[in-house]
Design a protein around this motif. Structure first.
Motif, PDB file in Angstrom:
ATOM      1  N   ILE A 121      29.145   6.769 -29.348  1.00  0.00           N
ATOM      2  CA  ILE A 121      30.220   5.799 -29.537  1.00  0.00           C
ATOM      3  C   ILE A 121      30.639   5.723 -30.995  1.00  0.00           C
ATOM      4  CG2 ILE A 121      28.737   3.779 -29.842  1.00  0.00           C
ATOM      5  CD1 ILE A 121      30.822   2.307 -28.036  1.00  0.00           C
ATOM      6  N   ASN A 122      29.748   6.138 -31.885  1.00  0.00           N
ATOM      7  CA  ASN A 122      30.095   6.377 -33.287  1.00  0.00           C
ATOM      8  C   ASN A 122      29.081   7.382 -33.818  1.00  0.00           C
ATOM      9  OD1 ASN A 122      27.759   4.878 -33.935  1.00  0.00           O
ATOM     10  ND2 ASN A 122      28.954   2.981 -34.049  1.00  0.00           N
TER      11      ASN A 122
ATOM     12  N   LYS B 212      27.744  16.437 -37.451  1.00  0.00           N
ATOM     13  CA  LYS B 212      26.529  16.624 -38.229  1.00  0.00           C
ATOM     14  C   LYS B 212      25.274  16.582 -37.360  1.00  0.00           C
ATOM     15  CE  LYS B 212      28.305  14.732 -42.588  1.00  0.00           C
ATOM     16  NZ  LYS B 212      28.102  13.699 -43.642  1.00  0.00           N
ATOM     17  N   MET B 213      25.434  16.098 -36.113  1.00  0.00           N
ATOM     18  CA  MET B 213      24.300  15.989 -35.208  1.00  0.00           C
ATOM     19  C   MET B 213      24.673  16.566 -33.846  1.00  0.00           C
ATOM     20  SD  MET B 213      22.721  12.222 -36.043  1.00  0.00           S
ATOM     21  CE  MET B 213      24.311  11.404 -35.974  1.00  0.00           C
TER      22      MET B 213
ATOM     23  N   TYR C 216      19.495  16.676 -32.837  1.00  0.00           N
ATOM     24  CA  TYR C 216      19.300  17.764 -33.815  1.00  0.00           C
ATOM     25  C   TYR C 216      20.281  17.540 -34.951  1.00  0.00           C
ATOM     26  CZ  TYR C 216      19.047  22.463 -35.786  1.00  0.00           C
ATOM     27  OH  TYR C 216      18.908  23.530 -36.623  1.00  0.00           O
ATOM     28  N   THR C 217      19.734  17.358 -36.153  1.00  0.00           N
ATOM     29  CA  THR C 217      20.561  17.072 -37.330  1.00  0.00           C
ATOM     30  C   THR C 217      20.709  18.345 -38.156  1.00  0.00           C
ATOM     31  OG1 THR C 217      19.717  14.811 -37.348  1.00  0.00           O
ATOM     32  CG2 THR C 217      20.846  15.595 -39.330  1.00  0.00           C
TER      33      THR C 217
ATOM     34  N   GLU D 113      17.466  21.209 -44.175  1.00  0.00           N
ATOM     35  CA  GLU D 113      16.246  21.280 -43.392  1.00  0.00           C
ATOM     36  C   GLU D 113      16.519  20.615 -42.046  1.00  0.00           C
ATOM     37  OE1 GLU D 113      13.090  19.486 -45.495  1.00  0.00           O
ATOM     38  OE2 GLU D 113      13.102  20.943 -47.147  1.00  0.00           O
ATOM     39  N   PRO D 114      17.012  21.390 -41.093  1.00  0.00           N
ATOM     40  CA  PRO D 114      17.352  20.790 -39.791  1.00  0.00           C
ATOM     41  C   PRO D 114      16.107  20.233 -39.101  1.00  0.00           C
ATOM     42  CG  PRO D 114      17.644  23.176 -39.755  1.00  0.00           C
ATOM     43  CD  PRO D 114      17.293  22.833 -41.144  1.00  0.00           C
ATOM     44  N   ILE D 115      16.289  19.083 -38.458  1.00  0.00           N
ATOM     45  CA  ILE D 115      15.180  18.420 -37.769  1.00  0.00           C
ATOM     46  C   ILE D 115      15.618  18.093 -36.344  1.00  0.00           C
ATOM     47  CG2 ILE D 115      14.134  17.448 -39.839  1.00  0.00           C
ATOM     48  CD1 ILE D 115      15.593  14.837 -39.211  1.00  0.00           C
ATOM     49  N   LEU D 116      14.604  17.984 -35.474  1.00  0.00           N
ATOM     50  CA  LEU D 116      14.816  17.608 -34.069  1.00  0.00           C
ATOM     51  C   LEU D 116      14.075  16.302 -33.832  1.00  0.00           C
ATOM     52  CD1 LEU D 116      16.027  18.407 -31.311  1.00  0.00           C
ATOM     53  CD2 LEU D 116      13.850  19.533 -30.792  1.00  0.00           C
ATOM     54  N   ASP D 117      14.817  15.253 -33.559  1.00  0.00           N
ATOM     55  CA  ASP D 117      14.258  13.912 -33.413  1.00  0.00           C
ATOM     56  C   ASP D 117      14.397  13.479 -31.958  1.00  0.00           C
ATOM     57  OD1 ASP D 117      13.258  11.411 -33.807  1.00  0.00           O
ATOM     58  OD2 ASP D 117      15.117  10.587 -34.606  1.00  0.00           O
TER      59      ASP D 117
END
Length: 1557
Positions: free
Chosen positions: A35-36, A357-358, A371-372, A376-380
């Motif tokens: 939604i944002n 960006k995500m 996934y950002t 240094e890409p990260i998976l949250d």
């Protein structure tokens, strides 16, 4: 804790209580949306959950009309749209983060919306509905209006998206099609136009589809006419012809799964077959992209068909069921696959954030990863879903800070009540059913499908641990419940067993026993007050056969763990008399019931009627079943079956039903003081409800929507809060010591399985002093756990074995001896004959098993018999259908005729009878043709008469000659070639047929077809008549041959030739009716004859044999004739060959001893023999000649028939040729009719197509005209404004001529930069924001939500309303006073009228009583009773006289009976004499009948009338006269009886009555 606005629904009652939603736990079943840039949202049940990606905080938005349907988000405006799922659903638009409603969209959809999609720019929303509309609509969601819509019936759509670069394009895809819709706009009008994308075939190749409506070229047929398109052949004339495709032209196309738009307005589509399509945005042409394999494919990483994808620069990201995210690098028409990311679970949806960006990754289970992108890409992991919906929930006591949930797969989660965050998880890896938390220790119990109960240690909520397992039975555990004080754990199974376990961990959760109750337990409830040392348990189970519910109540004492051995039997079942078990039944079926804390009342929720009932328990003990009737019945606004429970202090009654509404009621009045709708009926409502010990939190678990809702009190006033608060403090204080002891034990011992294992498994080293047979009884698998119930049963059996071992040995010895005897009998049975041999199963000593086998065999025989009967019935039914269609319905049955000596076979024409409609139609057409023929002749004569005046006599002579020639040709035997058939050879008239050259109209062709069918029918009739004549001739010939064969047989026997006789017969083809009759010789199996039928047949045979012997014994004449003369009175000529002259007796002596007389006799004997032989030779020759004559006659007649059959065969060939010729003409006419219809269909379609195109043209022209008019108006307005501006510009400096020039120049510059429109500024200046204080309780809202926008409200001064209200109250009081006066007056009037009516009715009753007294019938007996003083004495005298009379009558009756018996004996003797006389007369009668018949013949010959007949006629006339007189007398008797009745009625009418003086 969930942030933002909390959605609440409450009903304020006594105590001013209301509930609000604290948090919601549910997992996405649909697509998750952004939604944002920092917030995602998804729907769960009745709620939409918003999650902040950074802080993980949740906010919920509730749909007030039930479960959330489909949803969509608009990231630029930060709004969410969702639909409800009620009838005629609505679409709601809410803003974020304020969660205020922006719009409510109401359309014409009847059932449900399936898709919603926002445009990337503008205020446009697209919606698609399900059946029956299948409507695509475009909304302006700000104004809440539909701009345009289009319906496409029967088309389901799986995905709908706007073009991000152009909101005028909309793509809709389904597994079978892809359609791009274009939104056209003219001023304020919008139009939707669709264009389908032609998908390639499944192998990726492109199919060149032909144009079916307007084909480029069609083959031409110069013989049968033009070849038309397939739409014309199919008869399609409307719009369906545009989409019609022949079956052969249909091809299996690719099946789209997902699509996404590109920045170049193209579309990428991934297909089920693994292909990637690219659709051009210009011409919507689909092309298959080629996959480039630049590396070997890894094992287990085969990407067959991606199920989701998202567009990125230079390609797309895609993923499927393998748990990997791939990057498709697309260049031109090729693409290659690269690994992008690995996820633990199969991926279901991919989506980029608004700022790209995500990347949002949603799995099939419902988990969400972010996934950002960055250095240094990260998976949250933002949301971790559970394995399915929640099966059960419960609070962890006594702190009420945490709760636990359970899923079917065995996943247990601990949740924090403050913010709804998952604290820990544990997996049992077994199917589970129910969960319960202990109130007396930090432990929990989990029931499984396999019948076990797992106990968990939850001292540390962050790491719960399974510490013990109790294997109760093999049945699924459906219910788990701790009593209020946590002393016992009750486990209910599916088969109706309630196990009682010690709830304390220090007791190793010992199983104390079980109670057997009804199957299908619905609910278990307990009552365990603090002041009483017992636990009352109530079990609710259904009684579907009676439509009631059963309640079973029993008591568990506190000292049960110490005395459990005396409370249960050897198999662990608790004794009913010790637990005080009582049975109750209710009149209505209940879905849930609880026992109140005073143990004297039951509260039940009815399942079929909307009522909550309370039942009072009887004070006295009873035996058997006690029927409970409702003591109090309160109507429940909740509908459907539900659950009911009590709070900890027992004063709140909590109900949840299928409607999804939760209600909390006062236990005494049953009035609702709080209500909340947490679920909906679309998700089948509420499954379970749990309330915390302090009453501050309520957990509501949905049945099918997978949502857990935590409620808290938003407002709980007065005594409601204080009562449960004080009781909770008292309860916690009471259990504090017990909880400390049990928790300390849990801390000391982390695992109890090692200590309890011996109680649940059998040691393989255990030795029992039993023999081999005893060991077999208790032998079990030592490596496998056995249920507690089975273990108890085996222990009981072991004890019984030890107790009765001696008796068992004796029985065993006897069984062995008996078995030896049976074996000896079986050996003897093998040596006997087959008839006397018994079956092996008859030696079975188990009578029950033998009976069971016999019953099984009887059932199998009955089943086979039933199956055979049904099979035979089906065959008979089919045979009847075939017979009715092919035989009974035939007026002429099909049969054949074969020759005697030639292999010719001639078949007739099977024919059905023509119906009345067919005959009427034929007659109508024949009559019409006759009229047309006569009209044609008249017209021809008129033309000839007119031409006679013009032409000369010479021409007349030439015409006469031509007519004579035509007549000669017509009368000649030459075939009529223009007729086209040889039907005239069969005598069928063809004069009414139209010429083949004159058939032009449709009606003429149809009439010609009917006439040709009539000719075919007549030709068949003619041939069938000839066939019938030949068939009769063959029957005659066969009968003639049979007649002659009788004589031939006699001659052959006389001549002793031994030749066979040729006997012709009809075969089955000639007599087909014989196939419908089953002869006895055709049955290969022996007919089953029932015993009573066999006895009847034997009795009839015996009777017939006796009759034959009697007839033979009485027929002395025939026997004498047979003995003396061979059975004939004279010697026939045929007997000559059998005649033999007997030899004289002396021929036995030698010739030398003969006398002269004997020699003479020998010569006479020789002469007689010679004469006899000569006669025999002559007779043989005559017989031989007769035999040859007969055989020649048979041969000649049969050969003549064969010659006739040859002619009939030629006739059959010719008839079939005529039929084929006529049918060929019919087929030609039918083809021409079909061609006419196809031409008409094509013409109609072209006209309709032209009309549609003209209409579209007119609509387009009208739209262009309106657009031009609007353009002209806009131009005119613009020119006017421009002119005004120029006028103002010219006059500006003149208006300020007095000012200095530099000021005028500055003002002029400002004038040039002035805003053109001032409306918005003025509106903003007038629309002020003010703040008002509103008192609670004086604001009325449409719903229960807190609103911040009052667009439909008016702000006025309160004094005006108060003054107006005072005036209204004054006038109202005056009106009420006048109404009270009027009411009193009307009340007095009504009372007086009622008294008046009462008096009239009393008067009427008194008059009626007086009349009844006057008309009372007073008989003589009543007068005698009143007048006679000694009436009883008189009655006694009369009784005595009557008794004497009865005795005399009895004596007379017995005497008459004796006389009748004597008379009966005499009559019996006389009857026997008459029987003998009748038998004699019957014998004489036979002889007299012969004489009578002879005399009758003589009389008939003489023509005279017998005297006896005259006498009979006279007697008949006398009888008729007597019958007539009897009838007259009966009628007169009836009239007399009627007259007597009338006289009696008149006499009674004048009977004296007692009138009052």
């Amino acid at each position: 804790m969930a942030q933002g606005r909390e959605r609440e629904e409450n009903i304020t009652g006594a105590g001013s209580a209301s509930l609000s939603v604290r948090w919601v736990q549910g997992f996405p079943k649909q697509t998750v949306h952004f939604i944002n840039n920092n917030t995602i949202c998804y729907s769960s049940g009745n709620f939409i959950v918003f999650i902040n990606i950074e802080t993980k905080k949740e906010t919920v938005l509730q749909c007030m009309n039930g479960i959330v349907g489909v949803m969509a988000t608009n990231t630029p405006c930060e709004v969410v749209a969702f639909s409800d799922r009620k009838l005629k659903p609505l679409i709601y638009i809410y803003s974020f983060p304020g969660l205020t409603r922006k719009a409510k969209l109401k359309g014409d959809v009847l059932l449900d919306y399936t898709l919603l999609s926002f445009s990337y720019c503008g205020t446009y929303l697209a919606s698609y509905s399900s059946l029956p509309e299948f409507e695509l609509a475009l909304w302006n969601w700000e104004s809440g209006v539909i701009l345009c819509k289009k319906s496409q019936p029967g088309v389901d759509v799986s995905q709908m998206t706007f073009n991000p670069m152009n909101w005028h394009q909309l793509c809709l895809s389904s597994p079978s099609s892809v359609t791009v819709w274009t939104i056209e706009r003219s001023n304020q009008k919008h139009y939707l136009k669709a264009k389908s994308v032609k998908l390639p075939m499944e192998d990726g190749s492109v199919f060149n589809e032909k144009d079916v409506i307007f084909p480029d070229s069609l083959p031409k047929d110069l013989i049968y006419g033009p070849v038309l398109p397939l739409t014309a052949i199919a008869g399609l004339v409307g719009e369906e012809a545009d989409t019609f495709r022949p079956k052969d032209d249909l091809y299996p196309s690719l099946h789209p799964i997902m699509h996404c738009w590109t920045s170049t307005n193209d579309i990428y589509i991934c297909c089920e077959e693994g292909h990637l399509l690219e659709i051009s945005g210009e011409n919507l042409k689909a092309s298959v992209l080629n996959k480039i394999e630049d590396r070997p494919r890894m094992e287990g990483r085969t990407l067959i068909s991606p199920i989701t994808m998202a567009y990125q620069k230079g390609g797309v990201l895609a993923s499927g069921i393998d748990g990997f995210v791939y990057s498709f690098i697309i260049k031109d028409s090729n693409y290659k696959v690269e690994d992008f990311l690995q996820v633990e679970e199969p991926v279901e949806h991919l989506m980029f954030s608004p700022n790209y960006k995500m990347l949002l990754i949603q799995t099939d289970k419902g988990s969400v990863y972010i996934y950002t992108f960055g250095e240094e890409p990260i998976l949250d992991k933002v949301l971790e879903a559970c394995d399915g919906k929640f099966q059960a929930v419960d609070f962890i006591a006594p702190t009420n800070e945490y709760c636990m949930t359970l899923t079917y797969s065995g996943e247990i989660c601990v949740w924090c009540l403050e913010d709804g965050v998952c604290v820990s998880r544990i997996y049992l890896n077994t199917p589970t059913t129910v969960l319960a938390c202990s109130p007396s220790s930090l432990s929990a119990a989990v029931g499984t499908v396999g019948g076990s109960v797992h106990f968990l240690d939850i001292l540390n909520v962050e790491s719960p641990e399974a510490i013990h397992e109790a294997f109760l039975s093999e049945y699924s555990v459906q219910h788990l419940l701790y009593d209020q004080r946590g002393m016992y754990l009750l486990a209910g199974t599916a088969e109706g067993y309630v196990f009682v376990l010690n709830a304390n961990p220090s007791s190793l959760f010992d199983v104390l026993g079980f109670v057997e109750v009804g199957k299908g337990i619905l609910q278990i409830s307990t009552v365990s007050p603090l002041e009483i040392d017992i636990v009352e348990v109530m079990v609710l189970s259904p009684l579907p056969e009676t439509g009631r519910s059963r309640l079973e109540i029993f008591v568990l004492p506190k000292i049960l763990p110490q005395v459990s051995a005396s409370f249960v039997n050897a198999r662990g079942r608790m004794k009913d008399e010790l637990i005080h078990k009582f049975l109750y039944e209710t009149e209505h079926p209940l879905s849930s019931a609880v026992l109140d804390f005073q143990s004297n009342r039951i509260y039940g929720l009815c399942s079929e009627v909307p009522y909550i009932c309370s039942y009072l328990l009887p004070q006295k003990e009873h035996s058997g079943i006690c029927i409970l009737t409702p003591h109090q019945k309160v109507q429940n606004k909740q509908y459907g079956p539900g659950v009911i429970s009590l709070s900890l202090h027992g004063l709140w009654l909590i109900t949840g039903a299928q409607c999804g509404t939760l209600c909390i009621r006062d236990i005494h009045t049953l009035e609702t003081f709080a209500r909340c709708r947490s679920h909906s009926h679309q998700g089948h409502g509420i499954q379970s409800v749990r309330i915390s010990m302090d009453g501050q939190n309520i957990l509501v678990n949905g049945r099918d929507d997978g949502t857990l809702v935590c409620l808290r009190w938003r407002r709980l006033g007065g005594h409601l809060a204080s009562e449960i608060f004080y009781y909770n403090q008292q309860f916690c204080t009471f259990l504090s010591n017990t909880m400390e002891e049990e928790n300390s034990y849990l801390r000391r011992s982390k695992s109890l399985d090692s200590k309890a294992q011996s109680a649940h498994t059998i040691n393989e080293n255990k030795n029992l002093s039993i023999d081999t047979s005893e060991e077999d009884l208790v032998q079990v698998d030592n490596t496998k756990k056995i249920p507690w119930m089975q273990q108890k049963s085996q222990e009981a059996i072991s004890r019984e074995i030890k107790l009765f071992s001696k008796k068992r040995n004796e029985i065993k010895t006897g069984i062995k001896a008996l078995a030896k005897t049976v074996l000896t009998m079986m050996e003897e049975n093998e040596t006997v004959d087959y008839i006397a041999k018994l079956e092996d199963q008859e030696f079975s000593l188990d009578l029950e098993e033998l009976e069971r086998r016999q019953n099984e065999s009887e059932k199998e025989v009955a089943k086979i018999r039933n199956d055979v009967e049904m099979h035979n019935l089906a065959k008979r039914y089919l045979a009847e259908l075939i017979k009715e269609e092919c035989w009974n319905s035939m007026a002429v049955k099909g049969r054949a005729l074969k020759g005697f000596h030639i292999p010719y076979v001639v078949e007739n024409f099977p024919m059905k009878e023509r119906t009345d409609e067919e005959l009427k139609e034929v007659n109508r057409i024949l009559h019409q043709r006759k009229i047309e023929t006569e009209c044609f002749k008249l017209r021809k004569e008129i033309i000839e008469v007119q031409s006679a005046f013009i032409l000369g006599r010479k021409h007349h002579e030439e015409d006469d000659e031509e007519e004579e020639e035509d007549t000669a040709l017509r009368n000649s035997n030459l075939p009529n070639y223009l007729l086209g058939s040889l039907s005239t050879d069969f005598g069928v008239k063809t004069s009414l047929l139209s010429s083949q050259l004159e058939l032009h109209t449709r009606e003429e062709k149809i009439n010609q077809i009917i006439l040709l069918k009539d000719i075919i029918y007549k030709v068949k009739i003619v041939f069938n008549n000839e066939f019938d004549a030949a068939y009769k001739q063959k029957e005659f010939e066969i009968a003639h041959v049979k007649e002659r064969n009788v004589r031939i047989q006699e001659i052959i026997l006389d001549l002793e030739l031994g030749e066979s006789i040729w006997q012709p017969e009809f075969d089955d083809a000639e007599k087909p009716e014989r196939t419908l009759v089953v002869e006895n010789n055709e049955i290969s199996v022996q007919k089953h004859v029932k015993p009573w039928q066999k006895a009847k047949i034997e009795l009839l045979d015996t009777h017939k044999m006796e009759q034959w012997h009697q007839s033979q014994a009485s027929d002395t004449r025939n026997r004498a004739l047979m003995d003396m003369m061979g059975g004939v009175l004279e010697v026939r000529k045929e007997d000559i060959l059998r005649m033999v002259i007997p030899q004289p007796a002396f021929m036995a002596k030698p010739d030398a001893l003969w006398t002269e007389e004997e020699r003479k006799q020998f010569k006479d004997y020789e002469k007689k023999v010679k004469d006899l032989n000569e006669e025999k030779d002559k007779y043989r020759k005559s017989l031989d000649a007769e035999l040859k004559k007969l055989q020649n006659s048979i041969q000649e007649s049969t050969q003549n028939f064969d010659e006739q059959l040859k002619k009939l065969f030629e006739r059959r060939v010719k008839a079939e040729m005529v039929v084929n010729q006529e049918e060929l003409k019919i087929n030609n006419l039918v083809f021409s009719l079909l061609l006419d219809e196809e031409l008409s269909s094509r013409e109609t379609f072209l006209n309709n197509y032209l009309a549609r195109k003209e209409e579209e043209k007119n609509q387009t022209s009208e739209a262009i005209r309106k657009a031009r008019e609007d353009l002209d108006v806009y131009k005119e307005n613009y020119d006017n404004l421009l002119a005004e501006d120029k006028v103002l510009d010219r006059s500006f400096k003149k208006e300020f001529s007095e000012l200095p020039s530099h000021q005028v120049d500055a003002l002029y510059k400002l004038f040039k930069r002035r805003p053109r429109l001032q409306e918005e500024k003025v509106k903003f200046q007038l629309n002020l924001t003010i703040q008002i204080l509103l008192k609670q309780g004086q604001v009325e809202l449409e719903n229960f939500q807190l609103l911040t926008e009052y667009s439909d409200a008016i702000l006025i001064n309160r004094n005006i309303i108060e003054d107006l209200n005072s005036v209204i109250r004054t006038q109202g009081q005056k009106k009420v006073a006048s109404m009270m006066v009027s009411k009193d007056i009307h009340k007095g009037i009504f009372q007086i009228e009622w008294e008046h009516k009462k008096m009239e009715m009393e008067m009427e009753d008194l008059n009626q009583k007086a009349w009844d007294i006057q008309m009372l019938f007073f008989s003589r007996e009543r007068q005698k009773y009143l007048n006679e003083p000694n009436y009883e004495t008189l009655i006694a005298i009369q009784i005595g006289i009557m008794e004497q009379t009865i005795a005399a009558l009895d004596k007379t009756y017995k005497k008459n009976v004796e006389n009748c018996k004597k008379l009966l004996k005499k009559l019996g003797k006389f009857s026997n004499q008459k029987d003998v006389a009748n038998y004699t007369l019957s014998c004489n009668l036979r002889e007299e009948l012969v004489a009578v018949s002879e005399r009758k013949d003589i009389c008939n010959a003489m023509g005279s009338k017998l005297t006896c007949e005259k006498i009979a006629e006279e007697r008949y006339e006398n009888l008729m006269l007597q019958q007539k007189l009897t009838n007259i007398s009966k009628e007169q008797a009836n009239q007399i009886s009627i007259l007597q009745a009338e006289v009696e009625r008149l006499r009674m009418k004048t009977f004296p009555a007692l009138l009052p003086v």
